[in-house]
Write an enzyme that holds these catalytic residues in place. Structure first.
Site, PDB file in Angstrom:
ATOM      1  N   THR A 332      16.847 109.928  34.240  1.00 34.42           N
ATOM      2  CA  THR A 332      16.614 108.537  33.891  1.00 34.42           C
ATOM      3  C   THR A 332      17.690 108.086  32.907  1.00 34.42           C
ATOM      4  O   THR A 332      18.325 108.903  32.268  1.00 34.42           O
ATOM      5  CB  THR A 332      15.212 108.412  33.241  1.00 34.42           C
ATOM      6  N   THR A 350      15.571 104.235  36.420  1.00 33.06           N
ATOM      7  CA  THR A 350      15.608 105.598  36.944  1.00 33.06           C
ATOM      8  C   THR A 350      15.737 105.659  38.456  1.00 33.06           C
ATOM      9  O   THR A 350      15.309 104.747  39.163  1.00 33.06           O
ATOM     10  CB  THR A 350      14.330 106.365  36.528  1.00 33.06           C
ATOM     11  N   GLY A 414      14.263 111.873  30.512  1.00 31.70           N
ATOM     12  CA  GLY A 414      13.809 113.250  30.461  1.00 31.70           C
ATOM     13  C   GLY A 414      12.482 113.517  31.128  1.00 31.70           C
ATOM     14  O   GLY A 414      11.850 114.533  30.866  1.00 31.70           O
ATOM     15  N   GLY A 415      12.021 112.603  31.986  1.00 35.29           N
ATOM     16  CA  GLY A 415      10.787 112.856  32.710  1.00 35.29           C
ATOM     17  C   GLY A 415       9.595 113.026  31.792  1.00 35.29           C
ATOM     18  O   GLY A 415       9.353 112.218  30.894  1.00 35.29           O
TER      19      GLY A 415
END
Length: 519
Positions: A332, A350, A414-415
């Site tokens: 992202t 993202t 970073g999810g």
């Protein structure tokens, strides 16, 4: 043995700052501020340039969220331009294989990983619609001018430095499966080599440049209803993707009411609904009851409180709403902007995974997202794969106000690591009085997985205290894999004075200040 200290200082300006994950994009946004543009103008330009200079993280084939806080009135606007599952998507096309029933840490595997990579993984993209809507309502640039820097970069091409070659090499197998993707990122059928003096320094993107020029001429809706929409539908027709011309034509971004929560004299604003915002605020509430009082700096006890608050909030979030539990890391981009008036923008965009679906359209030249990955493949779950709906996303842009005015815009890539990182950074600033530079360089933990990750720079009391309740792994804050998220932020330090901070451990991350002497 060598020991290195990595430091990336904050930048300061009264004219405005753009903080992003790529210097070229941040500088393009800062140039807009120098020319008299506002925070939304700069955020849109930065995001469009990011789609060219770091195409593996975000792009026009993805989606996102934006928060804007007015520097004069303090009014906060929230825009949802997330991806949506195609209307003709069939859950039966994603059969589960293997014996893993899945839990809130890990979901079962789908046949051929078709929910993660390839045409079946693509959802309707929202980025172009979202950026155009933000610009129309709150910007001053016209759409064509906003696209101009990205067009220039697409014509010049992706800079093939060591970092870009590293990113491509890590995904070589997936990129090679789609001919158009391989042609773009694997010239001659191999990974570009940054150290090859005979190799080109840039990889031009002529198709993407043509598409962006068409958007500048015909307007953003052409992506959804015009010539570009027809090319997208043609690219995906017969590939197995359920995305159709109808999905594109019906896509609209949504202005929504931001979530608001007071904390330590600050007013925190977050995205509602299917974002990381509700989980972040839940964890913040839990943290207030757990964090040890009277501490001048974070400690082992406060780190344990972070871990407990994050894990409990995640258990609630993923149990009730579902979410992507596949180990394929989300990739992202986050952009934080402040302009001379004090207006702030926090925007996250993202493609989901690194290089998204790994599918590039032959007639359009851009990467599509792999939004189906964000759905739970198990039937009967809160976030199960279904047609025409949005998945639950990790993105968590935040804006904090003080005394009714925007004071901090922050977010991260970073999810699942995003809101755990933001919880700590926000607490470092609001509870411990750190500057942005101090907060960004302070070691963090990550509690978004079964084993709590502890930064190796942290004190031993952090790992030992957390280990009383959970398994712990001491690990470095590395470039790859990303272990603790990649944040960026801007902050008002005094009336008319601003600071910006980029992630210290990401080589291209950069905070670009508008020059004080600019026209």
């Amino acid at each position: 043995m060598q020991n290195w200290t990595i430091q990336k200082p904050s930048v300061r300006s009264s004219r405005g700052i753009v903080s992003a994950q790529n210097r070229h994009a941040a500088e393009a946004g800062a140039a807009i501020l120098e020319q008299g543009g506002n925070a939304v103008d700069a955020a849109v330009v930065t995001t469009l340039v990011l789609s060219v200079v770091e195409p593996w993280l975000s792009g026009i084939g993805g989606g996102g969220f934006m928060l804007r806080a007015d520097g004069v009135t303090g009014e906060v606007n929230a825009l949802d331009f997330g991806v949506i599952a195609p209307l003709d998507l069939n859950p039966d096309d994603y059969p589960i294989v293997g014996e893993n029933d899945g839990d809130w840490f890990s979901w079962p595997e789908v046949q051929d990983n078709r929910n993660i990579s390839g045409p079946h993984s693509i959802c309707t993209p929202g980025t172009i619609a979202g950026l155009a809507e933000a610009l129309e309502r709150h910007g001053t640039l016209n759409w064509a001018d906003a696209l101009a820097p990205a067009i220039e970069w697409a014509e010049r091409g992706l800079e093939l430095d060591w970092f870009a070659c590293f990113a491509i090499a890590n995904e070589e197998a997936g990129l090679s499966r789609c001919p158009a993707t391989a042609n773009l990122f694997l010239p001659g059928g191999r990974v570009p080599r940054a150290g090859d003096s005979a190799a080109p320094r840039h990889a031009p993107m002529p198709q993407k440049a043509r598409l962006l020029r068409r958007l500048a001429q015909a307007g953003a809706r052409d992506f959804y209803e015009g010539e570009i929409a027809a090319k997208i539908a043609s690219d995906l027709s017969g590939s197995g993707s359920a995305l159709s011309a109808k999905d594109l034509a019906e896509y609209r971004p949504d202005w929504v009411e931001s979530l608001a929560q007071p904390h330590a004299g600050w007013d925190i604003r977050a995205m509602p609904g299917l974002s990381g915002g509700p989980g972040f605020l839940d964890a913040l509430n839990r943290l207030q009851a757990l964090r040890p009082a009277g501490r001048a700096a974070p400690s082992g006890a406060s780190a344990a409180a972070f871990a407990s608050a994050i894990r409990d909030a995640y258990r609630e979030r993923l149990g009730r709403a579902g979410h992507a539990g596949h180990p394929d890391a989300d990739c992202t981009s986050h952009v934080s902007v402040v302009d001379a008036s004090g207006t702030m923008v926090s925007l996250t965009n993202t493609l989901l995974s690194r290089f998204g679906s790994r599918v590039v359209g032959e007639n359009t030249g851009f990467l599509f997202n792999n939004g189906v990955m964000w759905f739970d493949p198990r039937p009967g779950q809160p976030n199960s794969i279904a047609p025409g709906v949005k998945p639950l996303a990790n993105m968590c842009p935040l804006i904090l106000l003080r005394d009714g005015r925007p004071a901090l815009a922050i977010g991260a890539a970073g999810g699942r690591q995003i809101f755990p990182a933001l919880l700590q950074l926000v607490s470092f600033v609001t509870d411990y009085g750190m500057t942005l530079e101090e907060a960004f360089h302070y070691p963090r933990i990550d509690a978004s997985s079964p084993t709590i990750l502890v930064d190796s720079r942290d004190g031993m009391d952090v790992a030992s205290t957390i280990a009383r309740d959970w398994p712990v792994r001491i690990i470095d804050n590395t470039l790859y894999p990303v272990n603790f998220a990649i944040p960026s932020a801007v902050m008002c330090t005094a009336p008319g004075e601003f600071s910006g901070q980029a992630h210290p451990y990401q080589p291209w991350a950069y905070a670009a200040a508008a020059r004080e002497d600019a026209g």
